[in-house]
Design an enzyme around this catalytic site. Structure first.
Site, PDB file in Angstrom:
ATOM      1  N   LYS A   1       0.863  -1.178   0.000  1.00 35.27           N
ATOM      2  CA  LYS A   1       0.000   0.000   0.000  1.00 35.27           C
ATOM      3  C   LYS A   1       0.899   1.226   0.000  1.00 35.27           C
ATOM      4  CE  LYS A   1      -1.444   2.848   2.928  1.00 35.27           C
ATOM      5  NZ  LYS A   1      -1.368   4.114   2.122  1.00 35.27           N
TER       6      LYS A   1
ATOM      7  N   GLU B   1       9.996   1.922  10.528  1.00 34.38           N
ATOM      8  CA  GLU B   1      11.015   2.947  10.278  1.00 34.38           C
ATOM      9  C   GLU B   1      10.289   4.275  10.366  1.00 34.38           C
ATOM     10  OE1 GLU B   1      13.051   5.703   9.304  1.00 34.38           O
ATOM     11  OE2 GLU B   1      12.630   5.164   7.223  1.00 34.38           O
TER      12      GLU B   1
ATOM     13  N   CYS C   1      13.596  11.449   7.037  1.00 31.40           N
ATOM     14  CA  CYS C   1      13.567  11.111   8.462  1.00 31.40           C
ATOM     15  C   CYS C   1      14.956  11.193   9.090  1.00 31.40           C
ATOM     16  CB  CYS C   1      12.972   9.717   8.661  1.00 31.40           C
ATOM     17  SG  CYS C   1      13.725   8.458   7.629  1.00 31.40           S
TER      18      CYS C   1
ATOM     19  N   GLU D   1       9.702  16.628  14.988  1.00 29.54           N
ATOM     20  CA  GLU D   1      10.179  16.441  13.617  1.00 29.54           C
ATOM     21  C   GLU D   1       9.392  17.371  12.711  1.00 29.54           C
ATOM     22  OE1 GLU D   1      11.332  12.749  10.734  1.00 29.54           O
ATOM     23  OE2 GLU D   1       9.334  12.701  11.620  1.00 29.54           O
TER      24      GLU D   1
END
Length: 479
Positions: free
Chosen positions: A174, A249, A282, A382
């Site tokens: 997906k 992750e 990231c 973040e």
């Protein structure tokens, strides 16, 4: 207008059970450029059923046969590289030159790495030299759900699909619904390469829909997810009832420790890395920790580097920064820039709003804050945009303490010419990865983090083993 409403299930392109159109927006223009369909439970069930049915035969194939298939995938992928670059530029705004040089090649780089890993990988191995009748057999875990993000589409798809294929798993992918075009092309590539029916399936959908359905599905043995920490927590909870393996992750808030003896290019390198992919990585070095002796000159160098970062349409050739991926992402980044100003950080480059001359598209100004403290929102959260926070430190111990004072633990960086300090940093920084003086990790090195940056590893031997179960056998006939 590109129309790609079908899913790939059991070796064929099929219509969704229920039509549910979803627009794909070009981040450089804010215009609708494609339409896909979002799947629902019936589509998810069909894809999982196909993967489950294909598993017994595929898991029993000779590893050499699986290697040959992946070699063919790599051949077709490379042949369609320009199509792939154009797809990623259109869907998520990576500048076309960067799409060609980094986004597309990240996929082929990982495919090559897994092929290298397979040359020496043993699926049946001795326990040790003292146990002649003990064997460790590495067996495929089963059917894997793969949920991938929009920021590095082929990097993440290749890191999941290729090791799963080589391990003997079947799968349902997906991709991100806001950047699906590259994964649709990827699916065409796998079909052209001859992946057997049911081994690989792809259903478009959003997180609350297909993503949640896959995470909780009793027919799924493992979920491999790349994305936000918030979503990773939800996936873990959804997967818990069936005790399936979950590999995550997630986010990061990388610290880049710049010591007084750093090389002359360290600051420019750090800013350039931060601004790459419009800060949507990231592992971005978003906190630059700078030793007090060189603090003022470092802030000035960072300001110059940010102001020298050109911003332009992703469709233009050349080295520049493109837009953020979406209106939602633009709003989030703008809000955090405003928060940095409100909390007292010193704005030295960039700031709120679009760059001059760009009044349409999700463009942001390359932004640098100085005099940041590690308790400020811009140092804790973040941002996923081109926003650098510079934090001063006095001693090595203080630098390590600040670097490790975060819920994340993905990648940290150190800039120093002292070999002993380099070794200390490699051990002291709490993260899944550490890079010293701009030296990237090797092709088969594992990618992944600790704490709220996730679990599991992707790439090379460690990434392959994530898709395998360990079976211990006693009484195995000696050879």
């Amino acid at each position: 207008m590109i129309e790609k409403r079908q899913f790939y299930i059991n070796g064929a392109w099929v219509d969704p059970v229920v039509a549910n159109d979803f627009p794909v927006i070009d981040p450089s223009t804010e215009e609708e450029v494609a339409v896909i369909s979002l799947g629902d439970q019936a589509d998810t069930d069909a894809a999982v059923a196909a993967a489950n049915a294909a598993f017994p035969a595929w898991s029993a194939t000779d590893p050499a046969e699986r290697v040959a298939l992946v070699e063919k995938i790599l051949e077709v992928y490379n042949a369609r590289a320009e199509e792939m670059a154009q797809a990623m530029t259109l869907e998520m705004g990576a500048p076309i030159s960067m799409s060609r040089s980094s986004q597309v090649t990240s996929g082929s780089w990982h495919i090559e790495g897994f092929l290298e890993t397979m040359k020496d990988f043993e699926f049946v191995r001795k326990l040790n030299d003292h146990s002649p009748n003990d064997r460790i057999i590495m067996e495929p875990i089963g059917t894997v759900a793969m949920i991938t993000p929009w920021n590095w589409p082929m990097n993440q798809v290749a890191l999941k699909v290729i090791p799963a294929l080589l391990a003997g798993c079947t799968m349902v992918l997906k991709p991100s619904e806001i950047a699906p075009l590259s994964s649709l092309l990827w699916t065409e590539i796998l079909d052209e390469a001859g992946v057997p029916a049911g081994v690989y399936n792809m259903v478009n959908g959003d997180g609350p829909g297909v993503g949640s359905q896959l995470s909780a599905h009793p027919g799924i043995d493992m979920v491999s997810f790349t994305g936000s920490t918030r979503a990773g927590i939800l996936i873990s909870k959804a997967a818990a009832d069936t005790l399936k393996r979950v590999s995550l992750e997630l986010g990061g808030k990388g610290a880049n420790l710049v010591f007084a003896d750093a090389d002359a290019k360290a600051v420019e390198r750090g800013v350039r890395h931060m601004m790459q992919n419009t800060g949507q990585s990231c592992n971005a070095p978003s906190r630059m920790l700078v030793q007090r002796e060189i603090y003022d000159q470092t802030v000035e160098a960072a300001r110059q580097a940010a102001e020298n970062t050109a911003v332009a349409s992703a469709h233009e050739e050349g080295r520049h920064m493109g837009p953020l991926v979406s209106q939602m992402q633009w709003d989030k980044v703008q809000g955090l820039i405003e928060k940095g100003i409100a909390e007292g950080a010193r704005l030295v480059a960039g700031g709120p709003g679009r760059p001059e001359g760009l009044n349409r598209g999700y463009f942001v100004r390359p932004t640098v804050f100085a005099d940041v403290t590690n308790d400020m929102t811009i140092a804790r959260e973040e941002i996923f945009g081109p926003v650098l926070s510079i934090i001063p430190f006095d001693t090595e111990e203080e630098a390590v303490r600040i670097a490790n004072d975060t819920v994340y633990g993905l990648t940290n960086y150190a800039q120093t010419q002292d070999p002993e300090r380099q070794r200390r940093m490699a051990h002291a920084l709490k993260a899944g990865m550490v890079e010293i003086n701009g030296v990237s990790r090797a092709k088969t090195s594992p990618f992944g983090g600790i704490k709220q940056s996730g679990n599991g590893r992707e790439g090379g031997e460690f990434g392959l083993e994530d898709y395998l179960e360990v079976k211990a056998v006693g009484g195995y006939p000696a050879e």
